[in-house]
Scaffold this motif. Sequence first.
Motif, PDB file in Angstrom:
ATOM      1  N   ALA A  86      15.699  14.659   1.339  1.00 30.53           N
ATOM      2  CA  ALA A  86      15.213  13.679   2.414  1.00 30.53           C
ATOM      3  C   ALA A  86      13.898  13.112   1.305  1.00 30.53           C
ATOM      4  CB  ALA A  86      14.386  14.219   3.345  1.00 30.53           C
ATOM      5  N   HIS A  87      14.027  11.721   0.978  1.00 30.80           N
ATOM      6  CA  HIS A  87      13.258  11.167   0.247  1.00 30.80           C
ATOM      7  C   HIS A  87      12.757   9.761   0.645  1.00 30.80           C
ATOM      8  CE1 HIS A  87      17.411  10.127  -0.934  1.00 30.80           C
ATOM      9  NE2 HIS A  87      16.763   8.983  -1.440  1.00 30.80           N
ATOM     10  N   ASN A  88      11.712   9.071   0.152  1.00 35.11           N
ATOM     11  CA  ASN A  88      11.561   7.704   0.380  1.00 35.11           C
ATOM     12  C   ASN A  88      11.950   6.937  -0.814  1.00 35.11           C
ATOM     13  OD1 ASN A  88       8.592   8.857  -0.464  1.00 35.11           O
ATOM     14  ND2 ASN A  88       9.118   6.847  -1.212  1.00 35.11           N
ATOM     15  N   MET A  89      12.342   5.487  -0.334  1.00 38.28           N
ATOM     16  CA  MET A  89      12.777   4.726  -1.815  1.00 38.28           C
ATOM     17  C   MET A  89      11.378   4.248  -2.360  1.00 38.28           C
ATOM     18  SD  MET A  89      15.929   4.932  -1.240  1.00 38.28           S
ATOM     19  CE  MET A  89      16.165   4.062  -2.851  1.00 38.28           C
ATOM     20  N   GLY A  90      11.542   4.456  -3.899  1.00 37.33           N
ATOM     21  CA  GLY A  90      10.366   4.129  -4.548  1.00 37.33           C
ATOM     22  C   GLY A  90      10.181   2.674  -5.049  1.00 37.33           C
ATOM     23  N   HIS A  91       8.893   2.510  -5.321  1.00 35.92           N
ATOM     24  CA  HIS A  91       8.498   1.253  -6.082  1.00 35.92           C
ATOM     25  C   HIS A  91       7.859   1.449  -7.208  1.00 35.92           C
ATOM     26  CE1 HIS A  91       8.617  -1.170  -1.992  1.00 35.92           C
ATOM     27  NE2 HIS A  91       9.743  -0.990  -2.445  1.00 35.92           N
ATOM     28  N   ALA A  92       7.831   2.588  -7.930  1.00 35.44           N
ATOM     29  CA  ALA A  92       6.914   2.976  -9.055  1.00 35.44           C
ATOM     30  C   ALA A  92       7.530   2.083 -10.321  1.00 35.44           C
ATOM     31  CB  ALA A  92       6.839   4.224  -9.199  1.00 35.44           C
ATOM     32  N   VAL A 229       0.721 -10.300  -8.002  1.00 32.20           N
ATOM     33  CA  VAL A 229       1.822  -9.201  -7.474  1.00 32.20           C
ATOM     34  C   VAL A 229       0.758  -8.297  -6.721  1.00 32.20           C
ATOM     35  CG1 VAL A 229       3.034  -7.295  -8.242  1.00 32.20           C
ATOM     36  CG2 VAL A 229       3.318  -9.388  -9.195  1.00 32.20           C
ATOM     37  N   SER A 230       0.923  -8.447  -5.444  1.00 36.12           N
ATOM     38  CA  SER A 230       0.000  -7.381  -4.554  1.00 36.12           C
ATOM     39  C   SER A 230       0.509  -6.333  -4.341  1.00 36.12           C
ATOM     40  CB  SER A 230      -0.088  -8.340  -3.160  1.00 36.12           C
ATOM     41  OG  SER A 230      -0.850  -7.314  -2.209  1.00 36.12           O
ATOM     42  N   VAL A 231      -0.142  -5.188  -4.648  1.00 36.42           N
ATOM     43  CA  VAL A 231       0.471  -3.906  -4.707  1.00 36.42           C
ATOM     44  C   VAL A 231      -0.584  -2.943  -3.554  1.00 36.42           C
ATOM     45  CG1 VAL A 231       0.848  -1.646  -5.957  1.00 36.42           C
ATOM     46  CG2 VAL A 231       1.534  -3.810  -6.984  1.00 36.42           C
ATOM     47  N   SER A 232      -0.010  -2.159  -2.961  1.00 36.25           N
ATOM     48  CA  SER A 232      -0.875  -0.997  -2.045  1.00 36.25           C
ATOM     49  C   SER A 232      -0.282   0.364  -2.453  1.00 36.25           C
ATOM     50  CB  SER A 232      -0.696  -1.410  -0.664  1.00 36.25           C
ATOM     51  OG  SER A 232       0.802  -0.908  -0.431  1.00 36.25           O
ATOM     52  N   VAL A 233      -1.199   1.351  -2.323  1.00 39.62           N
ATOM     53  CA  VAL A 233      -1.004   2.732  -2.677  1.00 39.62           C
ATOM     54  C   VAL A 233      -1.301   3.355  -1.121  1.00 39.62           C
ATOM     55  CG1 VAL A 233      -1.356   4.727  -3.760  1.00 39.62           C
ATOM     56  CG2 VAL A 233      -1.729   2.592  -4.997  1.00 39.62           C
ATOM     57  N   MET A 234      -0.418   3.872  -0.588  1.00 37.13           N
ATOM     58  CA  MET A 234      -0.550   4.437   0.899  1.00 37.13           C
ATOM     59  C   MET A 234      -0.058   5.986   1.000  1.00 37.13           C
ATOM     60  SD  MET A 234      -1.481   1.935   2.768  1.00 37.13           S
ATOM     61  CE  MET A 234      -2.397   0.805   1.632  1.00 37.13           C
ATOM     62  N   PRO A 235      -0.693   6.803   1.982  1.00 39.10           N
ATOM     63  CA  PRO A 235      -0.192   8.070   2.061  1.00 39.10           C
ATOM     64  C   PRO A 235       1.163   7.974   3.041  1.00 39.10           C
ATOM     65  CG  PRO A 235      -1.868   7.380   3.797  1.00 39.10           C
ATOM     66  CD  PRO A 235      -1.617   6.177   2.839  1.00 39.10           C
ATOM     67  N   CYS A 236       1.680   6.525   3.382  1.00 38.81           N
ATOM     68  CA  CYS A 236       2.636   6.462   4.548  1.00 38.81           C
ATOM     69  C   CYS A 236       3.865   5.886   3.965  1.00 38.81           C
ATOM     70  CB  CYS A 236       1.842   5.493   5.448  1.00 38.81           C
ATOM     71  SG  CYS A 236       3.003   4.985   6.627  1.00 38.81           S
ATOM     72  N   THR A 237       5.174   6.342   4.419  1.00 35.60           N
ATOM     73  CA  THR A 237       6.373   5.845   3.955  1.00 35.60           C
ATOM     74  C   THR A 237       6.648   4.650   4.636  1.00 35.60           C
ATOM     75  OG1 THR A 237       7.256   7.408   5.134  1.00 35.60           O
ATOM     76  CG2 THR A 237       7.361   7.893   2.795  1.00 35.60           C
ATOM     77  N   VAL A 256       2.009  -8.230   0.853  1.00 32.80           N
ATOM     78  CA  VAL A 256       2.173  -7.103  -0.122  1.00 32.80           C
ATOM     79  C   VAL A 256       3.576  -6.971  -0.616  1.00 32.80           C
ATOM     80  CG1 VAL A 256       1.813  -4.571  -0.003  1.00 32.80           C
ATOM     81  CG2 VAL A 256       0.539  -5.823   1.201  1.00 32.80           C
ATOM     82  N   ASP A 257       3.453  -7.129  -1.861  1.00 30.11           N
ATOM     83  CA  ASP A 257       5.044  -7.226  -2.668  1.00 30.11           C
ATOM     84  C   ASP A 257       5.364  -5.736  -2.730  1.00 30.11           C
ATOM     85  OD1 ASP A 257       5.109 -10.137  -3.282  1.00 30.11           O
ATOM     86  OD2 ASP A 257       2.864  -9.745  -4.315  1.00 30.11           O
ATOM     87  N   LEU A 258       4.646  -4.784  -3.198  1.00 30.17           N
ATOM     88  CA  LEU A 258       5.032  -3.631  -3.640  1.00 30.17           C
ATOM     89  C   LEU A 258       4.403  -2.400  -2.863  1.00 30.17           C
ATOM     90  CD1 LEU A 258       5.759  -4.260  -7.162  1.00 30.17           C
ATOM     91  CD2 LEU A 258       7.400  -4.006  -5.483  1.00 30.17           C
ATOM     92  N   VAL A 259       4.623  -1.297  -2.574  1.00 28.42           N
ATOM     93  CA  VAL A 259       3.947  -0.290  -1.837  1.00 28.42           C
ATOM     94  C   VAL A 259       4.416   1.163  -2.639  1.00 28.42           C
ATOM     95  CG1 VAL A 259       3.566   1.037   0.243  1.00 28.42           C
ATOM     96  CG2 VAL A 259       4.123  -1.370   0.232  1.00 28.42           C
ATOM     97  N   LEU A 260       3.301   1.757  -3.177  1.00 32.89           N
ATOM     98  CA  LEU A 260       3.527   2.971  -3.836  1.00 32.89           C
ATOM     99  C   LEU A 260       3.115   4.143  -2.532  1.00 32.89           C
ATOM    100  CD1 LEU A 260       1.917   2.260  -6.945  1.00 32.89           C
ATOM    101  CD2 LEU A 260       4.334   2.568  -6.821  1.00 32.89           C
ATOM    102  N   THR A 261       3.592   5.277  -2.668  1.00 32.47           N
ATOM    103  CA  THR A 261       3.101   6.434  -2.056  1.00 32.47           C
ATOM    104  C   THR A 261       1.989   7.122  -2.717  1.00 32.47           C
ATOM    105  OG1 THR A 261       4.711   7.724  -2.649  1.00 32.47           O
ATOM    106  CG2 THR A 261       5.181   6.795  -0.717  1.00 32.47           C
ATOM    107  N   THR A 262       1.298   8.059  -2.147  1.00 31.13           N
ATOM    108  CA  THR A 262       0.390   8.924  -3.040  1.00 31.13           C
ATOM    109  C   THR A 262       1.109   9.657  -4.163  1.00 31.13           C
ATOM    110  OG1 THR A 262      -1.049   8.974  -0.868  1.00 31.13           O
ATOM    111  CG2 THR A 262      -1.538  10.601  -2.979  1.00 31.13           C
TER     112      THR A 262
END
Length: 456
Positions: A86-92, A229-237, A256-262
Motif C-alpha cells: 500500500a503506497h501513495n503516488m509520489g511527486h519527489a 512552481v508551487s510545492v507543498s509538504v504535507m502529512p496527508c496523502t 498547488v502544482d506538486l505535493v510531497l508527503t513528510t
Amino acid sequence: MQYTIEIDQELCTGCRRCSDVCPVGAIDGPEGMAVDINYDKCCFCGQCVQVCSAYQEYKSETSAPREAKLTDRGLLESVKEPLFAAHNMGHAKKVWEALKNPAVVTMVQCAPAVRVGLAEDFGMDSGELVDGKMVTALRKLGFNRVYDTNFTADLTIMEEGSELIKRIQDNGVLPMFTSCCPAWVKFVEQEHYDLQANLSTCKSPQQMAGALFKTYGAQVDKTDPKKIVSVSVMPCTAKKFEASRPEMTASGSPDVDLVLTTRELANLIKHAGIDFRNLEPGQPDSVLGAYTGAGHIFGVTGGVMEAALRTGYELITGKALDDINIVNVRHSEGIKRATIQVGDLTVKVVVVAGLANAAPILEEIKNGTADFHFVEVMACPQGCISGGGQPKVLLENKRKDVYASRMASMYKHDKELPLRKSHDNPEVNKLYKDFLGKPLGHKSHELLHTHYIRRG
C-alpha cells in the motif's frame, strides 16, 4: 490510470490490515489474496499506507525490478527504504527536476504536523520539533521561497471564523463543517452530498497558500506567476488529490502544482546528501511565513476548533479570553462535544477524530436532533499528526506513544510562541490591508473559497 493511493498486487499478501483500518470500507478482496481499492469509496486518507506491512526489501530477486517500481511510484532512484504494497503516488522526482530547472521559481510551504514527524525519518526522537532545521533543509535543496502553511492556517481562521459568525447571525446553514481535511470533504461529496451546504466554503490552508503564492507572492516578488512552481509538504496523502481538483485554480493555473508527503521530503533531503541532524535552524520568508500558535495546532485533532474559538470569541465579544487554552476540545478520541459561552451567545461544538466516527453526528443532523453550531472532522485518528504521509510507525505497539509524542510537541510549540491567536498575526493583517481587503470580501471569495461537487 494512476490514483493517489494504490496497492501493489505483486507485494500484497492479503493480510487485510489495510481493510481493517480503512474508515470507509473501500478495501476488500478474497481471503488470503491481494486486495483491491474501490475508488468510488476511497477518500485517499492513507491509513492503509500507514499500517501496511507487506514489502519488497532494498535488494530483492523475487519480484519486479525495484527501479521500475520506484519510477512507477514517482520516487527518487536513491530511495533505500522497503517498498510497501500500500503506497501513495509520489511527486519527489518531479520536485527534484523543478529544483534543478533555472527557468522556474520554486515556492514551498510546510504543514504544521510535518515539523513534528520529519525527525523520525532521521533517527531522531518521535515528536521532536524540527521547524528550524526543516526551513534550512528546504533552502539547501534550492527552493527560492520558503513559506509556511501555518500562515494560511491563521488566514483560514479569519475566513472560516467570519463565515461561522455570519451563518449564526444570518440564520445560515448550520452546523458548519470544517473543510481543512480533503479526505473528509471527498467523503461528504461521495456519501452525504445532501449535506454539502454544511461544509465551510473555505479552501484548506494548503490551497489558500497556493493561490496566494501565484498572486500576492508573485506581486511582492515581482515574479511572473507562470514561472512559479508551487510545492507543498504535507502529512496527508489526500492533499495530492485535493491539489488536482479542477476548481483549485483560482490563480489562473493549479494553485498547488506538486505535493510531497513528510516521507518524500525526508527522501529528498537524503537524496541531496544534506546532514539534517546537524543543520542550524532557519526562519521562513516573510510575507507568507509568519504564524501563531493557533495556526500551528491545526495539526492535531481539535486544533482547528480551538484556533477558531480563540479568534471567534474576540471577534464577537471584543474581549480577550481569560484562558486561551480551550482544553475541552483537545485530545479527542472518537467524538467530543463542548459548549463555549461567547458573550451572550452559547456556542455548541463537536470534534470528530477519525472518519469512521462521523456517522452518529451526520445522523443527528439528518434527523433534525443536532443542536450544535460547528463540527470539526479529521479523517485520521489523531488528526494530521497521524496522517497517511507521515513517517510509518512500523511497530503497532508503539503507535499510541508516537502519536502522543507528536501531539505533546504540537501543544508545547503553541505554548511557547509569542502570538497564539490568528487575528494577532501581523502578516495576515498586512495581507488584508494590502491585498485582500477584508474577510469574506470579494478578493477573499475569489481566491480563498471554493465549491463542492457530487461524487460516486
